[in-house]
Design a protein around this motif. Structure first.
Motif, PDB file in Angstrom:
ATOM      1  N   LEU A 418      -7.638 -21.260  -1.088  1.00 60.34           N
ATOM      2  CA  LEU A 418      -7.617 -22.606  -0.424  1.00 60.34           C
ATOM      3  C   LEU A 418      -6.380 -22.743   0.382  1.00 60.34           C
ATOM      4  N   LEU A 419      -5.206 -22.372   0.016  1.00 61.80           N
ATOM      5  CA  LEU A 419      -3.723 -22.490   0.410  1.00 61.80           C
ATOM      6  C   LEU A 419      -3.729 -21.485   1.899  1.00 61.80           C
ATOM      7  N   SER A 420      -4.453 -20.301   1.608  1.00 64.46           N
ATOM      8  CA  SER A 420      -4.265 -19.510   2.847  1.00 64.46           C
ATOM      9  C   SER A 420      -5.271 -19.631   3.712  1.00 64.46           C
ATOM     10  N   SER A 421      -6.451 -20.770   3.560  1.00 58.86           N
ATOM     11  CA  SER A 421      -7.475 -20.899   4.565  1.00 58.86           C
ATOM     12  C   SER A 421      -7.185 -22.298   4.988  1.00 58.86           C
ATOM     13  N   SER A 422      -7.679 -23.261   4.189  1.00 59.21           N
ATOM     14  CA  SER A 422      -7.585 -24.761   4.798  1.00 59.21           C
ATOM     15  C   SER A 422      -6.119 -25.290   4.865  1.00 59.21           C
ATOM     16  N   PHE A 423      -5.282 -24.612   4.108  1.00 59.39           N
ATOM     17  CA  PHE A 423      -3.941 -25.226   4.024  1.00 59.39           C
ATOM     18  C   PHE A 423      -2.885 -23.979   4.941  1.00 59.39           C
ATOM     19  N   LYS A 424      -3.509 -23.295   5.641  1.00 57.13           N
ATOM     20  CA  LYS A 424      -2.880 -22.117   6.269  1.00 57.13           C
ATOM     21  C   LYS A 424      -1.661 -22.788   7.264  1.00 57.13           C
ATOM     22  N   TYR A 425      -1.773 -24.026   7.745  1.00 58.90           N
ATOM     23  CA  TYR A 425      -0.743 -24.447   8.480  1.00 58.90           C
ATOM     24  C   TYR A 425       0.752 -24.430   7.775  1.00 58.90           C
ATOM     25  N   ARG A 426       0.370 -24.629   6.545  1.00 61.12           N
ATOM     26  CA  ARG A 426       1.771 -24.807   5.724  1.00 61.12           C
ATOM     27  C   ARG A 426       2.099 -23.526   4.839  1.00 61.12           C
ATOM     28  N   TYR A 427       1.269 -22.562   4.688  1.00 54.94           N
ATOM     29  CA  TYR A 427       1.535 -21.321   3.866  1.00 54.94           C
ATOM     30  C   TYR A 427       1.343 -20.070   4.556  1.00 54.94           C
ATOM     31  N   ASN A 428       1.783 -20.166   5.845  1.00 57.14           N
ATOM     32  CA  ASN A 428       1.659 -18.681   6.734  1.00 57.14           C
ATOM     33  C   ASN A 428       2.955 -18.295   6.557  1.00 57.14           C
ATOM     34  N   GLY A 429       2.826 -17.264   5.688  1.00 61.83           N
ATOM     35  CA  GLY A 429       4.146 -16.562   5.474  1.00 61.83           C
ATOM     36  C   GLY A 429       5.433 -17.287   4.494  1.00 61.83           C
ATOM     37  N   LYS A 430       4.812 -18.108   4.052  1.00 62.25           N
ATOM     38  CA  LYS A 430       5.871 -19.002   3.476  1.00 62.25           C
ATOM     39  C   LYS A 430       5.081 -19.620   2.052  1.00 62.25           C
ATOM     40  N   ILE A 431       5.915 -19.739   1.088  1.00 60.86           N
ATOM     41  CA  ILE A 431       5.386 -20.690  -0.253  1.00 60.86           C
ATOM     42  C   ILE A 431       6.432 -20.893  -1.001  1.00 60.86           C
ATOM     43  N   THR A 432       6.273 -22.039  -1.755  1.00 60.73           N
ATOM     44  CA  THR A 432       7.350 -22.449  -2.717  1.00 60.73           C
ATOM     45  C   THR A 432       7.520 -21.503  -4.115  1.00 60.73           C
ATOM     46  N   ASN A 433       9.055 -21.596  -4.367  1.00 60.72           N
ATOM     47  CA  ASN A 433       8.867 -20.884  -5.786  1.00 60.72           C
ATOM     48  C   ASN A 433       8.353 -21.336  -6.781  1.00 60.72           C
ATOM     49  N   TYR A 434       8.222 -22.355  -7.081  1.00 61.96           N
ATOM     50  CA  TYR A 434       7.204 -22.871  -8.288  1.00 61.96           C
ATOM     51  C   TYR A 434       5.650 -22.653  -7.990  1.00 61.96           C
ATOM     52  N   LEU A 435       5.128 -22.752  -6.815  1.00 56.16           N
ATOM     53  CA  LEU A 435       3.611 -22.354  -6.735  1.00 56.16           C
ATOM     54  C   LEU A 435       3.718 -20.897  -6.998  1.00 56.16           C
ATOM     55  N   HIS A 436       4.404 -20.036  -6.446  1.00 57.37           N
ATOM     56  CA  HIS A 436       4.245 -18.551  -6.584  1.00 57.37           C
ATOM     57  C   HIS A 436       4.349 -18.181  -8.203  1.00 57.37           C
ATOM     58  N   LYS A 437       5.290 -19.053  -8.899  1.00 62.01           N
ATOM     59  CA  LYS A 437       5.144 -18.722 -10.334  1.00 62.01           C
ATOM     60  C   LYS A 437       3.854 -19.507 -11.019  1.00 62.01           C
ATOM     61  N   THR A 438       3.530 -20.547 -10.555  1.00 60.82           N
ATOM     62  CA  THR A 438       2.229 -21.095 -11.279  1.00 60.82           C
ATOM     63  C   THR A 438       1.165 -20.219 -10.974  1.00 60.82           C
ATOM     64  N   LEU A 439       0.932 -19.540  -9.625  1.00 59.58           N
ATOM     65  CA  LEU A 439      -0.017 -18.880  -9.338  1.00 59.58           C
ATOM     66  C   LEU A 439      -0.180 -17.283  -9.987  1.00 59.58           C
ATOM     67  N   ALA A 440       1.068 -16.898  -9.873  1.00 60.59           N
ATOM     68  CA  ALA A 440       1.070 -15.446 -10.308  1.00 60.59           C
ATOM     69  C   ALA A 440       1.380 -15.120 -11.667  1.00 60.59           C
ATOM     70  N   HIS A 441       2.339 -15.974 -12.311  1.00 58.39           N
ATOM     71  CA  HIS A 441       2.940 -15.365 -13.533  1.00 58.39           C
ATOM     72  C   HIS A 441       2.491 -16.237 -14.714  1.00 58.39           C
ATOM     73  N   VAL A 442       1.872 -17.387 -14.852  1.00 59.26           N
ATOM     74  CA  VAL A 442       1.499 -18.011 -16.211  1.00 59.26           C
ATOM     75  C   VAL A 442       0.484 -17.237 -17.120  1.00 59.26           C
ATOM     76  N   PRO A 443      -0.503 -16.408 -16.509  1.00 57.20           N
ATOM     77  CA  PRO A 443      -1.162 -15.900 -17.793  1.00 57.20           C
ATOM     78  C   PRO A 443      -0.599 -14.638 -18.450  1.00 57.20           C
ATOM     79  N   GLU A 444       0.240 -14.067 -17.937  1.00 55.87           N
ATOM     80  CA  GLU A 444       1.153 -12.868 -18.321  1.00 55.87           C
ATOM     81  C   GLU A 444       2.125 -13.437 -19.447  1.00 55.87           C
TER      82      GLU A 444
END
Length: 477
Positions: A418-444
């Motif tokens: 969703l972020l990289s399609s509908s919200f591409k205007y905001r997340y093109n080449g950038k993302i916030t620190n905590y969103l990255h952690k929330t998406l990438a690291h939680v299960p591990e």
């Protein structure tokens, strides 16, 4: 007398082997945190700046507080209390947080920095390996690991958390005691019999700013976006989900040595890429995890900005003016205040974040969003977020929200799409620190530690209120 019993420095105990460079005396109460330092530091009267307990004495006091709980736990598991004298393991959560403005209301005290830092610990669990058994039995688990009641203050200092030299000077003796305790056993009378305890320390109650400072990483705005992996901001925005936790204290120390010595005679850019943003000497070992409270706050801040962008339909046009942005924000605040009774705050805080991240809030915001498909996108985004959030908020996700835990990777994948399609205007080449952690690291992290929420900094943060209260200085609202 009752008060003395409750404060550290009352109960006798011993360490085997004796702690290196730590006095064997048991009856040490509140000490000046800078005792032993020469008084020529800056222009601050040195004896007024910090107070602390000796780490081992404070742990003993906390263990004695749990004496009844430990004995009950032994009975509950049908363990004969006289056979369980050795092999107790204690898990400790450490938290540390800077406190911004703590000036006195009508203060006539000594001239000290108007900032404070509090360091505290929480006993998370006590387990024992009964003789002749292979499985350790947990005899005590802290039921409220994020309450200020279970969070024991260890050191209070009037220091600005950004003043690295001062912070390290104050925390240094504490860390020396902690290092000594790692290689020793505490012999303490519990239930009338001497028993031996080993302590395991996990520094998890730090916000990202503090972790970066303690572990020698660049500040939060760095291209090296994460305190858990080596990803850059651009990489993290293209591949939002597939990263694994690789950073740790020892690696940071090694990288600092490389940074300091530059063994391959590289240019500044190459060297920085080799050490992935480690540029100062790490001085406190943190446990690589994500702080649930600040994750909540960080993500709510981001959603608050997304709401503004959607009200202004930023996806249609590029770079709006400052005035336009200001008017969208005013519209959003007005709407949230009218429909949700949410007063605008200067800085996002936990309570505001909790109220903002709800289905109700999205419905209220959607009233201001003109196009139907944008409303759909917003609702789906929040829906996914609310499915993910309990997983890293829960004290024990496997029990409290097993379904959401199972679906986490699937949900985070969809969220990223969703972020990289509908919200591409905001997340093109950038993302916030905590969103990255929330998406990438939680299960591990959950697979490794069993929980993220239980290890959050929340207890320490709630206790900040008490600190302000005892200084008769009310937090600036």
């Amino acid at each position: 007398a009752a008060e003395k019993e409750l404060l550290p420095g009352y109960h006798p105990f011993e360490w085997q082997p004796a702690l290196k460079n730590v006095s064997a005396s048991c009856h040490v109460g509140i000490i000046n945190g800078l005792s032993g330092w020469a008084t020529s530091v800056d222009d601050v009267p040195i004896e007024t700046i910090t107070r602390r307990f000796r780490y081992d004495v404070a742990l003993v006091s906390a263990m004695k507080d749990l004496e009844e709980d430990i004995m009950e736990g032994l009975t509950e598991h049908g363990l004969d209390d006289s056979s369980c004298n050795t092999g107790f393991e204690v898990m400790i959560k450490e938290s540390c947080d800077g406190m911004g403005d703590v000036s006195e209301k009508h203060g006539g005290g000594p001239a000290i920095p108007e900032k404070a830092v509090r360091f505290s610990f929480t006993i998370m669990s006590v387990s024992v390996l009964p003789e002749g058994k292979d499985e350790a039995v947990t005899v005590f688990r802290e039921p409220k690991p994020n309450s200020e009641l279970s969070c024991k203050p260890l050191c209070l200092m009037f220091v600005d958390e950004s003043d690295h030299e001062m912070l390290t000077a104050v925390l240094d003796p504490l860390l020396a005691e902690r290092a000594a305790m790692k290689h020793s056993r505490l012999i303490l009378s519990i239930g009338g019999l001497p028993r031996s305890f080993r302590f395991h320390f996990r520094g998890t109650g730090y916000d990202e700013k503090m972790v970066r400072e303690m572990e020698g990483l660049e500040a939060s705005g760095s291209t090296y976006i994460c305190t858990l992996c080596d990803s850059t901001r651009a990489e993290a925005s293209h591949n939002m989900v597939l990263h694994s936790v690789t950073r740790n204290h020892d690696e940071n120390l090694e990288r600092y040595e490389i940074w300091r010595t530059n063994p391959f005679s590289e240019s500044a850019e190459e060297l920085r890429d080799r050490v992935k943003g480690v540029s100062a000497k790490p001085f406190l070992e943190t446990h690589p995890t994500l702080d649930a409270l600040h994750c909540d706050i960080g993500n709510a801040t981001e959603f608050y900005k997304i709401f503004q962008d959607e009200i202004g339909e930023v996806f249609r046009k590029s770079n709006p003016t400052r005035e336009e942005r200001r008017s969208w924000r005013a519209t959003l605040d007005k709407q949230l205040r009218k429909k949700m009774k949410l007063k605008p705050v200067m800085r996002m805080n936990g309570n505001y974040a909790r109220k903002l991240m709800t289905e109700d809030a999205v419905d209220v915001v959607c009233e201001l969003v003109p196009s139907d498909e944008r409303r759909q996108a917003l609702r789906e985004l929040m829906g996914l977020y609310l499915q993910m959030k309990p997983v890293w908020r829960a004290t024990c996700p496997a029990k409290e929200c097993p379904d959401q835990l199972c679906r986490y990777s699937f949900n985070s994948q969809r969220f990223a799409e969703l972020l990289s399609s509908s919200f591409k205007y905001r997340y093109n080449g950038k993302i916030t620190n905590y969103l990255h952690k929330t998406l990438a690291h939680v299960p591990e992290i959950i697979e490794r530690d069993g929980s993220i929420g239980a290890w959050a900094s929340e207890g320490n943060e709630s206790a900040n209120k008490l600190f302000r209260r005892f200084r008769k200085m009310n937090a600036r609202q």
